[in-house]
Design a protein around this motif. Structure first.
Motif, PDB file in Angstrom:
ATOM      1  N   SER A 154      91.631  96.869   3.909  1.00  0.00           N
ATOM      2  CA  SER A 154      90.677  96.049   3.275  1.00  0.00           C
ATOM      3  C   SER A 154      91.213  95.591   2.003  1.00  0.00           C
ATOM      4  CB  SER A 154      89.123  96.639   2.954  1.00  0.00           C
ATOM      5  OG  SER A 154      89.542  97.538   1.888  1.00  0.00           O
ATOM      6  N   PRO A 155      90.731  94.069   1.588  1.00  0.00           N
ATOM      7  CA  PRO A 155      91.082  93.673   0.295  1.00  0.00           C
ATOM      8  C   PRO A 155      90.740  94.474  -0.799  1.00  0.00           C
ATOM      9  CG  PRO A 155      89.473  92.079   1.635  1.00  0.00           C
ATOM     10  CD  PRO A 155      89.550  93.463   2.468  1.00  0.00           C
ATOM     11  N   ALA A 156      89.689  95.395  -0.852  1.00  0.00           N
ATOM     12  CA  ALA A 156      89.410  96.042  -1.837  1.00  0.00           C
ATOM     13  C   ALA A 156      90.565  97.214  -1.962  1.00  0.00           C
ATOM     14  CB  ALA A 156      88.300  96.776  -1.719  1.00  0.00           C
TER      15      ALA A 156
ATOM     16  N   ALA B 269      93.799  96.819  -1.178  1.00  0.00           N
ATOM     17  CA  ALA B 269      94.869  96.079  -1.355  1.00  0.00           C
ATOM     18  C   ALA B 269      94.851  95.795  -2.775  1.00  0.00           C
ATOM     19  CB  ALA B 269      94.896  94.858  -0.439  1.00  0.00           C
ATOM     20  N   ARG B 270      93.627  95.412  -3.395  1.00  0.00           N
ATOM     21  CA  ARG B 270      93.655  94.915  -4.744  1.00  0.00           C
ATOM     22  C   ARG B 270      94.046  96.277  -5.638  1.00  0.00           C
ATOM     23  NH1 ARG B 270      89.618  91.356  -3.638  1.00  0.00           N
ATOM     24  NH2 ARG B 270      88.032  93.180  -3.591  1.00  0.00           N
ATOM     25  N   ALA B 271      93.245  97.402  -5.250  1.00  0.00           N
ATOM     26  CA  ALA B 271      93.127  98.524  -6.093  1.00  0.00           C
ATOM     27  C   ALA B 271      94.285  98.999  -6.158  1.00  0.00           C
ATOM     28  CB  ALA B 271      91.898  99.596  -5.659  1.00  0.00           C
ATOM     29  N   GLU B 272      95.221  99.286  -5.193  1.00  0.00           N
ATOM     30  CA  GLU B 272      96.593  99.906  -4.949  1.00  0.00           C
ATOM     31  C   GLU B 272      97.850  99.157  -4.608  1.00  0.00           C
ATOM     32  OE1 GLU B 272      96.402 103.442  -4.268  1.00  0.00           O
ATOM     33  OE2 GLU B 272      94.163 103.478  -4.441  1.00  0.00           O
ATOM     34  N   GLY B 273      97.336  97.766  -4.850  1.00  0.00           N
ATOM     35  CA  GLY B 273      98.720  97.057  -5.026  1.00  0.00           C
ATOM     36  C   GLY B 273      99.360  97.059  -3.515  1.00  0.00           C
TER      37      GLY B 273
ATOM     38  N   ALA C 126     100.198  95.666   0.388  1.00  0.00           N
ATOM     39  CA  ALA C 126     100.172  94.590   0.963  1.00  0.00           C
ATOM     40  C   ALA C 126     101.074  94.912   2.453  1.00  0.00           C
ATOM     41  CB  ALA C 126     101.037  93.199   0.328  1.00  0.00           C
TER      42      ALA C 126
ATOM     43  N   VAL D 192      96.199  92.474   5.580  1.00  0.00           N
ATOM     44  CA  VAL D 192      95.046  92.710   4.824  1.00  0.00           C
ATOM     45  C   VAL D 192      93.602  91.837   5.600  1.00  0.00           C
ATOM     46  CG1 VAL D 192      93.830  92.295   2.436  1.00  0.00           C
ATOM     47  CG2 VAL D 192      96.325  92.713   2.638  1.00  0.00           C
TER      48      VAL D 192
ATOM     49  N   GLU E 117      88.219  88.839   3.742  1.00  0.00           N
ATOM     50  CA  GLU E 117      87.172  89.035   3.040  1.00  0.00           C
ATOM     51  C   GLU E 117      85.796  88.697   4.080  1.00  0.00           C
ATOM     52  OE1 GLU E 117      86.855  91.227   0.005  1.00  0.00           O
ATOM     53  OE2 GLU E 117      85.375  91.552   1.505  1.00  0.00           O
TER      54      GLU E 117
ATOM     55  N   ARG F  58      86.407  99.968   0.920  1.00  0.00           N
ATOM     56  CA  ARG F  58      87.910 100.321   0.478  1.00  0.00           C
ATOM     57  C   ARG F  58      88.407 101.202   1.606  1.00  0.00           C
ATOM     58  NH1 ARG F  58      91.004 102.394  -4.262  1.00  0.00           N
ATOM     59  NH2 ARG F  58      91.902 104.247  -3.069  1.00  0.00           N
TER      60      ARG F  58
END
Lengths: 353, 853, 222
Positions: free
Chosen positions: B149-151, B153-157, B159, B180, B183, B191
């Motif tokens: 999920s994008p969440a 990917a963003r939270a843990e960096g 890709a 990813v 959204e 997440r």
């Protein structure tokens, strides 16, 4: 130099496979039926393709196309499961031309091999979801209308090409095995979306081709015509177009008699536009009507409905024109029916096949 | 009268910021506790619903198995419908991240078909295939490829190309991120969602050929009812058709009881706060009564005066609510984690991280705060309006003694009425409105009945020093102010002690239950099995491998299969009954001797199997020993005979247990949810556990003591929020006590000045005031504890069985109550000390300005 | 006749505090009501101030029978035709000195400018302009009572009632307040009824009435 000559057979052996390991259509292949009607997973691409002209009890004319494509995934150790295959993707197109109403409807399906779509290893038995085709049965639906046809072959299968191989270019791997039933007797039911059904009869054409490389490097598409003349003869011609628009010398035309025997084959024939039809969707300019000159005769193929373009709405999909046409001679007399397929006009097909 | 309103009602607030702030704070605290729980609840439910809905809402029907997975072949049966509907097969599994063991939901879907469905159903939010976001074949041809999920990917960096290590069942695996997910426009993807290609997921989960559900959606132009009819014809035994809303609903109802309880609890803060606010406004009116009376003398209408008081209350209400919004949002962030953890432990993956302050919630909170304030100010406002003109205002002690006798009697009556309401009606399981109403009545009545304690405490002063007597004498003729302070404290203490007794009863019952049922030396489960809804299972060979170990004497197995019974989701468990009869133990609530019951169940043949049901299960479905139950199975309905009912506090959804061979034969369940291991006597379980852990890193191995500790931790975690809310309530009540004391001081002003004139020191006066305050506190405490014990009866005997279905043993924790009383008194003392000192020093000439004699 | 009581009687329970009381106050009169504590002075003052109604007889203000009109009318009368000064001042601590004086006019709905001007005028007259913006608790007792006088006179009442105005003041402040009362009521043309038990306070009033056993006994007119 003797050791070089020893290498020569090896070189021939190498030409048996594409660089990624798929088999290449080689001359001298012995066709065995019903096995060769079935699936050839060793080859990268394969299709079973039906077209036909129908009329109902009231004399209204229809045209249809039903195609089942199989495309192999790049070779990989993981193949998925038998029910959900990752090594085989299936694409199917169904189209219905209603001449009286002047409409053309088509549908596309994309699924993986397994439970959703597949082809038997022997005999004609392909299906994609609720669309299916057997040696004597066709069944499919387009936008609410459904067609069920009984099929009877009027000739034995015709094998196009030389020594069983239909060459498509100077590259020896640009070749396919090509089997056709040029005349199929069709009878069945056309059901409308609201449920009413009419009986239809007509004449169909079936192609089955398999290869690992359909186009040579510099080819961008092809024009194909399958002509069924009222005098019983059939003509199949395909013109491979190069990037500059010229006709590749490996293009070919073949004439088949009423009993299904190949009577003539040539590479010297002409296909020329007698007009242009521009698609409002893709902007492609198709050469329609199409004039075919071969074996000393000239035929003009006129679309029964101008817009018979199958446009892909998926990114990566293929847009092409495939439609029912009437055949007239140079004097304008109607001489038969045909299906014409024009690819590579909306976008190049380079690298796709 | 805007001119007057601004100056008298509002500007006056600015000149007394301390009092205004105190009132605002009281409102704010009440609103904050209410709001934070609401927000936390919402967040947890939303995230939980996302899991029950799964990826790709937008389907019109769901085909699921009643008693297990669907076979792949169901897709073939649905192919003829392809002209009217698209289908999307789904398999679900659990994946727990390495290290943190964060639970993820793994969904296997046909990635190729997903893209095809996109063209047909434009309303599909997530049908835009991952095909668009990454190389098409990467997801298809890598058996360990996942889309995140994008969440996440963003939270843990993370890709495409990153790896994700964790456990599936009892195996460590490393998944590879292929891309990813896009959204979704309908709402953020959770997440902890992982999407995999279907055959890869089937292989990874060790479930080839299985599906958990098939989503079905209408193509444009197709008709819903016609499709539904055709679907029903095509389904076989053990397969059912659901609507997506039903699924989301079942997720909501599962945790509804828990969330409702929490919601009711959150009202404690507000309820006690209302008492405090009433006092505050009442005191304010008394303090300003001279001004109100003067205005009356000058000709202002009573309604206008009421309006001024209410206006002041309204402004404080709005300000306080705004403060409450801020506090509440902040508290919610902490509460969210606690609620999520509980929901996760009890029901399934819930990964809410943030509570969002949606506008409707904010509006509701403001409204609630405002209404509470206005409601609390209503009676004081009327009193202000009915003040006589100032000339007629009698000076001296205006506070007339209240008719405490009548109020206490009415309270006692209400209390009994509440008890009757809670105990007498027999409602179907799940409904508990009578218990809630009864509890409310008990609280209101009990707090009123507590008033009788005030004069009792007052009488105790008779035998003390002159200071004690002076301190407690006013209590013999209690005024409204005394009454409210005691009632508020009684309510707060009552709720705290009532909940405390309930929790203690629960703990005692569960401890006893664990003591009887947990007999083995080691307990083995998949490492990721952290919650009730975990899908991790142990491989079929594992029990055999462990049994082969010479240190092991017995391996007791437990299997679990989620099924639907009478339209609700529940669990069917499989245990080796004969083995369990010899080694393990169950506590039977009905059916006879536990070992005998289990032997009977083991002895039945496959054609007519028997089962035992947990208490919650039997209460939920109204079952008794001897009933015949029809259970859905993949091969058709199976009739089981109910041989006994056992106690089970580990699972509030309820479960049914059959013998292992029945579960294997009729339901095809070959894998295990957990194992109980008995070792040779004399061995150190810890050492054996350590050895095994090295060999099988994907297992969690707990010793008997470790498991008990874990149960205890989860237990306390579940009630963490309850404890927090009770503290809030108590804090508010003590604040109310302080306020009351200040008001009472003013009430006794004359007397105190006389004392001072007679030579009493500041300290002695402070002592007298403190004594009065503590006397009130004692009365409130005693009343509250009594009230709490009564309340606990309802909670333990009615509420828990009705809502959750289990029987608890009523147990009063003396030490806890003692600590509660002591802590409250201490808190009161600490709060009252400075207050009394300050109050005693009120200068004499203030009296003149305030209108006293 | 501004205020006239005829046969006025008031009882609490069975006890008659006032009985058969006759009284006449003309416009501009200054009357002192004297009597021992508990004799009913406050009761009579309350009746005159429209805060209570008699049980017997009549009490008319400017022809209006105060016993017969509605409570709303009474409040109106209190607002516009009467002014009251109390022993304990009873100023509103929430308002400044000036605002306290403006209050009756504001309550009567007079425009802001008019109220402010009148307040300034009165504060000038009582000598408290420098303290106009102060908060009343900051004032001394004498100052507070002077503000009360200004407030009472603000609506230009026909009748001013004073209940022990110097009861909470020292002698010096008391005298100055009394002098103020005398001067201003004369200036404004308001009648004054002063209830007190202090002879000094009564000295500013030409007429003295003694209240005994619920009846008025007229004292000597000096």
């Amino acid at each position: 130099m003797r050791w070089v000559m020893l290498l020569a057979p090896l070189a021939l052996l190498q030409a048996d496979r594409t660089p990624d390991g798929f088999r290449v259509a080689r001359p001298g292949h012995v066709f065995r039926f019903p096995e060769d009607h079935g699936n050839h997973p060793g080859f990268r691409t394969e299709w079973w393709y039906w077209t036909g002209h129908l009329q109902d009890e009231a004399g209204r004319a229809y045209g249809f196309q039903l195609t089942f494509f199989r495309q192999a995934s790049p070779p990989s150790p993981w193949k998925g499961s038998a029910a959900w295959r990752s090594d085989e993707l299936h694409l199917a197109h169904a189209a219905l031309t209603d001449v009286a109403a002047g409409t053309f409807q088509f549908e596309e399906r994309l699924d993986r091999g397994g439970l959703m779509a597949g082809a038997a290893p022997s005999g004609i038995q392909v299906f994609h979801g609720s669309w299916s085709a057997g040696a004597d049965r066709l069944r499919f639906q387009v936008r609410g209308r459904s067609l069920e046809l009984d099929v009877k072959a009027l000739t034995p299968p015709v094998i196009f090409g030389e020594e069983g191989v239909s060459r498509k270019g100077s590259d020896p791997t640009a070749a396919s095995h090509y089997v056709t039933y040029p005349k199929l007797q069709l009878a069945g039911q056309l059901r409308s979306a609201k449920g009413g059904a009419t009986l239809v009869t007509g004449l169909g054409w079936m192609d089955h081709e398999w290869s690992s490389n359909q186009l040579d490097k510099d080819q961008v598409g092809w024009d194909w015509a399958g002509i069924q003349l009222h005098d019983g003869r059939s003509l199949m011609a395909y013109r491979l177009r190069k990037g500059d628009g010229s006709q590749d010398p490996w293009s070919s035309a073949t004439l088949v008699d009423a009993r299904g025997q190949v009577t003539a084959r040539t590479r010297a024939f002409r296909m020329a536009p007698k007009g242009t039809w521009r698609s409002p969707r893709s902007g492609a300019a198709y050469p329609l009507p199409l004039e075919v000159s071969a074996f000393g005769e000239t035929w003009i193929l006129e679309p029964l409905v101008p817009d018979q373009e199958l446009s892909a709405d998926r990114p990566g999909g293929i847009t092409y024109w495939e439609g029912a046409c009437r055949v007239r001679d140079a004097a304008g007399v109607e001489r038969g029916r045909a299906y014409v397929e024009l690819t590579g006009y909306a976008h190049s097909l380079k690298g796709r096949f | 009268m805007i001119w007057l309103a601004w100056r008298v009602a509002l500007r006056a607030l600015l000149r007394e910021p301390g009092r205004a702030l105190l009132t605002c704070f009281a409102v704010g605290l009440g609103v904050a506790s209410f709001l934070s729980i609401r927000l936390a609840n919402r967040a947890a439910v939303a995230s939980f619903e996302q899991f029950t809905r799964g990826v790709g809402s937008g389907s019109d029907f769901i085909v699921a198995g009643e008693a297990g997975p669907l076979p792949d072949a169901v897709i073939t049966r649905l192919l003829p419908l392809q002209d009217e509907a698209w289908t999307r097969p789904v398999i679900e599994g659990s994946f727990n991240r390495a290290g943190t063991l964060e639970p993820f939901q793994l969904l296997g879907v046909d990635l190729v078909g997903l893209g095809a469905a996109a063209g047909e159903a434009p309303a599909e939010p997530q049908a835009q295939a991952p095909l668009q976001t990454s190389d098409f074949y990467a997801g298809l041809q890598d058996p360990l490829a996942v889309f995140i999920s994008p969440a996440l990917a963003r939270a843990e960096g993370l890709a495409a190309g990153s790896s994700l290590g964790g456990v599936v069942d009892e195996r460590p695996v490393t998944l590879r991120v292929a891309g990813v997910l896009p959204e979704a426009p309908g709402g953020a993807l959770p997440r902890t969602l992982l999407v995999m290609d279907l055959p890869a997921a089937q292989a990874l989960l060790g479930r080839p050929g299985e599906l958990d559900r098939v989503d079905v959606g209408l193509r444009s132009g197709a008709a819903g009812p016609a499709l539904e009819a055709r679907l029903r014809e095509l389904l076989g035994p053990g397969e059912l058709l659901e609507l997506p809303e039903q699924r989301a609903q079942s997720g909501r109802t599962m945790s509804a009881a828990f969330r409702f309880n929490l919601g009711v609890l959150s009202l404690i803060g507000l309820a006690v706060g209302a008492y405090l606010l009433f006092q505050a406004f009442d005191a304010a009116v008394t303090r300003r009564q001279e001004s109100w009376a003067t205005l009356r003398a000058m000709g202002l209408a009573p309604l206008a005066i009421e309006g001024l008081v209410l206006l002041e209350a309204g402004v404080l209400g709005l300000l306080g609510s705004a403060l409450g919004l801020l506090l509440g949002w902040g508290l919610a962030q902490g509460a969210v984690r606690a609620v999520s953890r509980t929901v996760q432990a009890l029901y399934g993956p819930a990964a809410a991280e943030q509570a969002h302050l949606a506008r409707p919630e904010a509006f509701l909170a403001m409204l609630v705060g405002l209404i509470t304030c206005l409601a609390a100010a209503w009676i004081p406002a009327r009193r202000a309006g009915q003040l006589p003109p100032v000339q007629l205002l009698s000076r001296g002690a205006q506070a007339r003694p209240m008719a405490w006798g009548k109020v206490a009697l009415a309270g006692l009556f209400t209390l009994f009425a509440g008890l009757a309401l809670a105990f007498l009606p027999r409602l179907p399981p799940g409904r508990a409105w009578h218990a809630y109403l009864g509890a409310f009545a008990v609280m209101a009545g009990g707090s009123a009945a507590s008033l009788v304690l005030i004069p009792l405490v007052g009488l105790m002063g008779r035998r003390g020093t002159w200071k004690l007597e002076l301190a407690l004498r006013p209590l013999q003729r209690p005024t409204g102010r005394h009454a409210w302070a005691v009632a508020a404290l009684a309510v707060a203490v009552g709720m705290a002690s009532g909940m405390g007794v309930m929790v203690h009863s629960f703990e005692r019952t569960v401890t006893a239950w664990i003591g009887t049922t947990l007999r083995a030396d080691l307990y083995v489960a998949p490492l990721g099995a952290t919650g009730a809804n975990s899908r991790h299972r142990l491989a079929p060979e594992l029990p055999g491998l462990l049994a082969a170990d010479p240190d092991v004497t017995v391996v007791d197995t437990f299997q679990l299969r989620p099924i639907r019974f009478r339209g609700q989701s529940t669990f069917l468990g499989g245990a080796d009954m004969a083995l369990h009869a010899r080694h393990g133990a169950l506590v039977m609530a009905a059916g006879g001797d536990p070992a005998q019951v289990m032997r009977d169940v083991a002895a039945r043949d496959l054609a007519s199997p028997a089962a035992i049901a947990s208490e919650t299960f039997s209460r939920r479905f109204g079952l008794q020993v001897g009933d015949l139950l029809e259970l859905p199975s993949p091969s058709g309905p199976v009739t089981v005979f109910l041989r006994g009912i056992y106690a089970d506090y580990g699972n509030e959804r309820g479960s049914l247990l059959v013998d292992r061979k029945v579960l294997e034969a009729r339901w095809g369940e070959a894998r295990f949810a957990s194992l109980a291991i008995y070792l040779r006597p004399g061995l150190d379980p810890g050492a054996v556990a350590a050895q095994w852990q090295k060999r099988w890193p994907g297992l969690q191995i707990r010793s008997n003591a470790g498991l008990r500790a874990q149960v205890s931790t989860v237990f306390h975690q579940t009630f963490a929020l309850t404890y927090a809310l009770e503290l809030v309530g108590l804090g508010v009540a003590v604040a109310g006590l302080v306020q009351a004391l200040l008001g009472l001081t003013l009430q006794r002003r004359g007397e105190l000045l006389t004392l001072r004139a007679l030579g009493a020191t500041d300290g002695e006066i402070a002592g007298i005031l403190l004594g009065e305050g503590l006397g009130l506190a004692a009365a409130g405490l005693a009343g509250g504890i009594g009230l709490g014990l009564v309340l606990a009866q309802i909670l333990v005997r009615v509420l828990n069985p009705q809502v959750f279905g289990w029987t608890l043993q009523y147990a009063v924790d003396g030490p806890f109550l003692g600590i509660l009383a002591g802590a409250s008194l201490l808190g009161a003392l600490i709060a009252l000390l400075p207050a009394s000192r300050w109050a005693s020093r009120l200068p004499a000439d203030r009296a003149a300005e305030e209108g006293g004699a | 006749m501004l205020l006239e009581a005829k046969g006025l009687g008031k009882r609490y329970g069975t006890r008659w505090v006032l009985k058969d009381l006759d009284l006449q106050v003309a416009a501009g009169d200054r009357v002192a009501l004297l009597g021992p504590s508990g004799c009913g002075k406050s009761t009579l003052l309350n009746l005159m101030g429209g805060l209570d109604r008699g049980d017997e007889g009549s009490l008319t203000l400017d022809g209006e029978d105060l016993g017969a009109v509605s409570a709303k009318r009474l409040a109106r009368i209190r607002r516009e035709r009467l002014g009251t000064i109390f022993q304990f001042f009873h100023l509103l601590p929430a308002l400044t000195v000036r605002e306290n004086v403006e209050l009756p006019l504001r309550m009567a709905g007079r425009p802001a400018r008019e109220a402010r001007a009148r307040a300034a005028e009165l504060l000038e007259a009582v000598g408290l302009i420098p303290r106009a913006e102060a908060w009343t608790p900051e004032l001394s007792g004498g100052e507070m009572q002077r503000v009360a006088v200004a407030r009472a006179l603000a609506p230009r009442p026909a009748l001013l009632l004073a209940d022990e105005p110097t009861g909470n003041l020292d002698r010096e402040n008391g005298e100055s307040v009394l002098a103020l009362l005398a001067r201003l009521t004369e200036l404004e043309g308001a009648a004054l009824v002063l209830v007190t038990h202090s002879e000094a306070a009564a000295s500013i009033c030409p007429r003295r009435l003694h209240l005994l056993d619920g009846r008025i006994q007229e004292g000597a007119r000096p």
